[in-house]
Design a protein around this motif. Structure first.
Motif, short mmCIF file in Angstrom:
data_model
loop_
_atom_site.label_atom_id
_atom_site.label_comp_id
_atom_site.label_asym_id
_atom_site.label_seq_id
_atom_site.Cartn_x
_atom_site.Cartn_y
_atom_site.Cartn_z
N ALA A 386 0.83 -1.20 0.00
CA ALA A 386 0.00 0.00 0.00
C ALA A 386 0.86 1.26 0.00
CB ALA A 386 -0.93 -0.01 1.22
N ALA A 387 1.99 1.23 0.71
CA ALA A 387 2.88 2.39 0.74
C ALA A 387 3.51 2.63 -0.63
CB ALA A 387 3.95 2.20 1.81
N ARG A 388 3.86 1.55 -1.32
CA ARG A 388 4.38 1.71 -2.68
C ARG A 388 3.33 2.35 -3.58
NH1 ARG A 388 6.40 -3.72 -1.84
NH2 ARG A 388 8.66 -3.65 -1.41
N ALA A 389 2.09 1.95 -3.39
CA ALA A 389 1.02 2.55 -4.20
C ALA A 389 0.87 4.04 -3.91
CB ALA A 389 -0.30 1.83 -3.92
N ARG A 390 1.30 4.49 -2.74
CA ARG A 390 1.27 5.92 -2.43
C ARG A 390 2.45 6.67 -3.04
NH1 ARG A 390 -0.54 3.69 2.64
NH2 ARG A 390 -2.62 4.48 3.17
N GLY A 391 3.34 5.94 -3.68
CA GLY A 391 4.51 6.56 -4.29
C GLY A 391 5.71 6.65 -3.37
N LEU A 392 5.70 5.93 -2.25
CA LEU A 392 6.81 5.97 -1.31
C LEU A 392 7.88 4.94 -1.69
CD1 LEU A 392 4.88 6.24 2.08
CD2 LEU A 392 5.78 8.08 0.65
N ARG A 393 9.08 5.23 -1.25
CA ARG A 393 10.19 4.27 -1.42
C ARG A 393 10.12 3.28 -0.25
NH1 ARG A 393 14.98 8.47 -1.28
NH2 ARG A 393 13.73 8.98 0.56
N VAL A 394 9.93 2.01 -0.56
CA VAL A 394 9.60 1.02 0.47
C VAL A 394 10.50 -0.20 0.30
CG1 VAL A 394 7.77 -0.45 1.41
CG2 VAL A 394 7.20 1.80 0.49
N ALA A 395 10.86 -0.81 1.43
CA ALA A 395 11.56 -2.09 1.42
C ALA A 395 10.91 -3.01 2.45
CB ALA A 395 13.04 -1.92 1.74
N LEU A 396 10.84 -4.28 2.10
CA LEU A 396 10.37 -5.34 3.00
C LEU A 396 11.54 -6.28 3.20
CD1 LEU A 396 7.86 -6.63 4.46
CD2 LEU A 396 7.57 -8.01 2.39
N ALA A 397 12.06 -6.36 4.42
CA ALA A 397 13.25 -7.15 4.71
C ALA A 397 12.94 -8.14 5.83
CB ALA A 397 14.42 -6.26 5.12
N ALA A 398 13.82 -9.15 5.98
CA ALA A 398 13.60 -10.19 6.99
C ALA A 398 14.93 -10.83 7.35
CB ALA A 398 12.62 -11.24 6.48
N HIS A 399 14.94 -11.53 8.46
CA HIS A 399 16.11 -12.31 8.87
C HIS A 399 16.43 -13.37 7.83
CE1 HIS A 399 18.91 -14.21 11.66
NE2 HIS A 399 18.28 -15.35 11.51
N THR A 400 15.40 -14.04 7.33
CA THR A 400 15.53 -15.06 6.28
C THR A 400 14.63 -14.65 5.12
OG1 THR A 400 15.93 -16.78 7.93
CG2 THR A 400 15.27 -17.50 5.73
N ALA A 401 15.17 -14.70 3.92
CA ALA A 401 14.42 -14.26 2.74
C ALA A 401 13.26 -15.20 2.46
CB ALA A 401 15.34 -14.18 1.53
N ARG A 402 12.05 -14.74 2.68
CA ARG A 402 10.84 -15.45 2.29
C ARG A 402 9.67 -14.47 2.35
NH1 ARG A 402 7.63 -17.87 6.64
NH2 ARG A 402 8.52 -17.44 8.68
N ASP A 403 8.52 -14.89 1.84
CA ASP A 403 7.33 -14.04 1.82
C ASP A 403 7.57 -12.72 1.09
OD1 ASP A 403 6.10 -15.99 3.38
OD2 ASP A 403 6.64 -15.01 5.26
N GLY A 404 8.44 -12.76 0.08
CA GLY A 404 8.71 -11.57 -0.70
C GLY A 404 9.70 -10.61 -0.07
N ALA A 405 10.27 -10.95 1.08
CA ALA A 405 11.22 -10.08 1.77
C ALA A 405 12.65 -10.39 1.33
CB ALA A 405 11.09 -10.25 3.29
N VAL A 406 13.49 -9.35 1.35
CA VAL A 406 14.90 -9.54 1.03
C VAL A 406 15.68 -9.72 2.33
CG1 VAL A 406 14.69 -8.15 -1.06
CG2 VAL A 406 15.40 -7.05 1.08
N PRO A 407 16.81 -10.43 2.31
CA PRO A 407 17.62 -10.56 3.53
C PRO A 407 18.11 -9.19 4.00
CG PRO A 407 18.34 -12.13 1.85
CD PRO A 407 17.41 -11.18 1.19
N LEU A 408 18.12 -8.99 5.30
CA LEU A 408 18.55 -7.71 5.85
C LEU A 408 19.98 -7.38 5.43
CD1 LEU A 408 18.14 -5.27 7.68
CD2 LEU A 408 18.78 -6.71 9.63
N ALA A 409 20.86 -8.37 5.43
CA ALA A 409 22.26 -8.12 5.05
C ALA A 409 22.36 -7.63 3.62
CB ALA A 409 23.09 -9.39 5.24
N ALA A 410 21.56 -8.21 2.72
CA ALA A 410 21.59 -7.78 1.32
C ALA A 410 21.06 -6.36 1.18
CB ALA A 410 20.77 -8.75 0.47
N LEU A 411 20.08 -5.98 1.98
CA LEU A 411 19.56 -4.62 1.94
C LEU A 411 20.62 -3.63 2.38
CD1 LEU A 411 17.01 -2.73 1.67
CD2 LEU A 411 16.72 -3.07 4.14
#
Length: 722
Positions: A386-411
């Motif tokens: 929803a935040a991306r749809a508002r035109g914001l710069r957004v990232a979804l990160a996680a300890h382990t890459a799953r559910d569409g999230a990127v690994p925190l270290a890679a971010l």
């Protein structure tokens, strides 16, 4: 089928077409896992890191040796592997720490306004520094429920570029090897010692042999033996160099258990157990040498307290706040984290976002804490979309890459995400971070420092899972402060597995109906039978009855050691699922492996090939190359993991192994985490009788001593008063 419940041990499920039959492989068992996620090393007789030679004894010299021995590497390594991304992020954070240290006029101003007992302690330190006769360090009677102390946070956040990795010359390594040989220590330690102590490592060891303790895995008795060999008759338990090194070592050991600081009494007691005479004086010496820092909580209103004391000098003083000792590394990280979080809270521009409660809170605040189970992970994901749809710069990160999230270290390294802005901060307006309980204090500090002013941070996590493998309890401390909005998800985890795990979270081990064999209990008498039945379940029963292949089934056990630990289980599972000689450092193509690019973080994958560069792995579709010198410390077979290693990931099926001698390693958080790794099917190989029931009902995790909460409260309290 029968679930563990009530006063009777669980029974075996009724036999079905897919139930296990008698078949192969057993290996002997013992032991429960320590609190940290990294493998607990075995002890050795000679000074050196605690090694184990697990899983065929991966050898950095003989493993993955030449291109002729290995198979073709295919397309080769990516531009930046996950391991490289992890190291780059760590180097960047270390650079920020060094800049902060360089910017200070003197040592870290820990407890600059101390009074009472802590002031006496510092007086003793100053006496040592001035060369005068040291004043006896007073004993501190700590209150029953101590609260860590606030200290000044850094005034500014510096974001320098990541420096190149330090290079140690071959001459330095060779010189260190010679000193180690003279002291009877393995020369194979030379590289590690040189990396820790730097270019002057050989001279540093000669001047202070106990600096060997700064190498991970070296134990006090090994350092003592090394010192005796070098110093001869001049070596003794009262040597001040020994006292300083042991004080720092005790705090490093505490960090492995999650603490960022320890009460002074615990350090004093630890030194006494290590035969350090006059532990009080030893503590003062360690502080004067800047090996450790001292902290003490100040009264909330110092001026008012002082005024009351002057007007009523005869009044009986209340109990003093505990004096804490800590290492500069973790002190700086906690101060930086508190400062960064306060900055985010202060600089966000509140906005009205429509949508669910989580979206409204994220629009209005710089920091939001969101709690829930596995099903609730969809909520921060929806917020990010929803935040991306508002035109914001957004990232979804996680300890382990799953559910569409990127690994925190890679971010953090730039290998994934939106990159950096002109000032070096992440180009983000909103970061949603999953698996927040797995954040240790250093990772959290690196993350928060990388966020620009005005960025919103949403931390999501399940408060019932095992905490971070590294020091700190960031998510728990933030929840305890109540300084940020806390949104509790109302989305329950579905099905029998969700019902079972939800009950465990509140201390109840309930019997659940599992008509689709979602939960199966397999009772065993001993560890050998536990291994035998585990192999049957993974290789035969679960694929036939549940339809989940062996490569999608994860075995989880309590510890690495013993006859039903990860080593024994991995050996038995390899023999059944992918037999081979282990010609690439103990591994064969097709082996399932657990790769630890950094302490406390594990990524599972499969060996693809080997060549002169090292072992080539497929980790969830990403090609990772593990250099041959990193094979032994960073790689293990991965059919079986510990619950700490498995935290943050999920598999279609999980087999949780509980041999009888694992009862001491169980806790409610451990059981919750292990059982919650299964998406469709859970098999429990059960041999602990009523210990499982007791662990769920009574096995609360040990508290970690940290300073984040009072640091952050002090910063934001200043805002309120201003």
């Amino acid at each position: 089928m029968t679930e563990p419940s009530g006063d009777t041990p669980p029974e075996a499920a009724p036999t079905a077409p897919g139930e296990p039959d008698e078949s192969t492989a057993a290996t002997p068992t013992d032991g429960a896992e320590p609190a940290e996620a990294a493998e607990a090393p075995d002890t050795t007789a000679a000074p050196g890191p605690e090694g184990d030679g697990e899983d065929g004894g991966a050898d950095a010299e003989s493993g993955a040796t030449t291109a002729g021995e290995g198979e073709a590497a295919g397309a080769g390594a990516p531009e930046l592997s996950e391991a490289q991304a992890e190291l780059a992020a760590q180097r960047e954070f270390r650079a920020r720490i060094e800049q902060r240290k360089a910017g200070r006029v003197g040592p870290v101003e820990a407890g600059a306004k101390l009074s009472g007992t802590a002031a006496d302690l510092l007086a003793a330190v100053r006496a040592v520094e001035s060369g005068a006769k040291p004043v006896a360090v007073p004993r501190v009677e700590e209150p029953a429920s101590p609260r860590p102390a606030p200290a000044a946070a850094p005034e500014t956040t510096v974001r320098p570029p990541a420096p190149p990795a330090p290079v140690v010359t071959e001459e330095t390594t060779a010189a260190v090897g010679q000193v180690l040989a003279r002291g009877g220590a393995p020369e194979t330690l030379a590289g590690q010692v040189a990396a820790v102590l730097g270019e002057g490592a050989a001279r540093a060891l000669e001047d202070d042999p106990w600096q060997l303790l700064s190498v991970p895995g070296v134990r006090p008795e090994q350092a003592d033996g090394f010192a005796r060999a070098l110093l001869g008759a001049a070596c003794g338990p009262a040597d001040p160099r020994r006292a300083v090194a042991l004080a720092a070592w005790l705090l490093e050991q505490a960090a492995l258990k999650g603490h960022t600081a320890l009460e002074i009494g615990a350090v004093r007691e630890g030194l006494a157990k290590l035969s350090v005479p006059e532990p009080d004086k030893a503590v003062g010496l360690a502080i004067s040498e800047a090996a450790v820092l001292v902290f003490q909580e100040e009264p909330e209103d110092e001026e008012e307290t002082a005024s009351e004391s002057e007007s009523d000098g005869a009044a009986e003083q209340g109990p003093q706040a505990p004096v804490l000792l800590g290492l500069e590394r973790y002190a700086l990280a906690e101060e930086s984290l508190a400062d960064g979080l306060a900055r985010l809270i202060r600089t966000v521009e509140a906005a009205e976002w429509d949508g669910p409660e989580l979206a409204r809170a994220a629009g209005a605040h710089g920091l939001v804490l969101h709690t829930g189970g596995e099903a609730a992970r969809a909520e921060p994901t929806a917020l990010a979309e929803a935040a991306r749809a508002r035109g914001l710069r957004v990232a979804l990160a996680a300890h382990t890459a799953r559910d569409g999230a990127v690994p925190l270290a890679a971010l953090l390294s730039g290998a994934a995400g939106t990159g950096r802005d002109a000032e070096g901060a992440l180009a983000l307006d909103l970061l949603c971070l999953l698996d927040a309980p797995q954040l240790d204090v250093e990772s959290a500090a690196a993350l928060v420092e990388a966020l620009p002013d005005g960025c919103r941070l949403v931390l999501f996590g399940d408060p019932h899972v095992l905490g971070a493998a590294g020091p700190g309890r960031v998510f728990g401390d933030l929840l305890a402060t109540r300084l940020a909005p806390q949104i509790a998800s109302r989305t329950p985890d579905p099905g029998p597995l969700g019902e079972l795990v939800s009950g465990i979270g509140i201390g109840e081990l309930n019997q659940v109906d599992a008509p689709g064999k979602e939960v199966v209990i397999v009772p065993v008498r001993d560890a050998g039978e536990a291994v035998h039945r585990t192999v049957q379940l993974v290789a035969d029963s679960i694929p036939r009855a549940i339809g989940v292949p062996a490569e999608q089934t994860q075995v989880i056990t309590v510890g690495h050691g013993g006859s039903a630990g990860t080593r024994a289980l991995n050996a038995a599972l390899k023999q059944r699922l992918n037999p081979g000689p282990g010609r690439f450092g103990g591994y064969d193509p097709g082996d399932r492996v657990a790769h630890s690019p950094s302490p406390g973080r594990t990524v599972t994958g499969t060996v693809v090939s080997a060549d002169a560069a090292g072992l080539h792995l497929d980790c969830g579709g990403e090609r990772v190359v593990v250099p041959k010198e990193r094979v032994e410390p960073a790689l293990r077979h991965g059919w079986a993991l510990t619950a700490h290693q498995a935290a943050g990931a999920r598999w279609p099926a999980a087999v949780v192994v509980l041999p009888g001698d694992a009862a001491g390693g169980l806790s409610r958080a451990w059981v919750y985490t292990a059982f919650g790794r299964a998406e469709r099917h859970l098999s429990v190989v059960h041999g602990v009788d009523q210990a499982l029931q007791r662990a769920v009902a009574e096995g609360l995790p040990a508290e970690r001593t940290t300073r984040l909460r009072p640091l952050l409260e002090a910063l934001l309290q200043d805002d309120d008063e201003g």
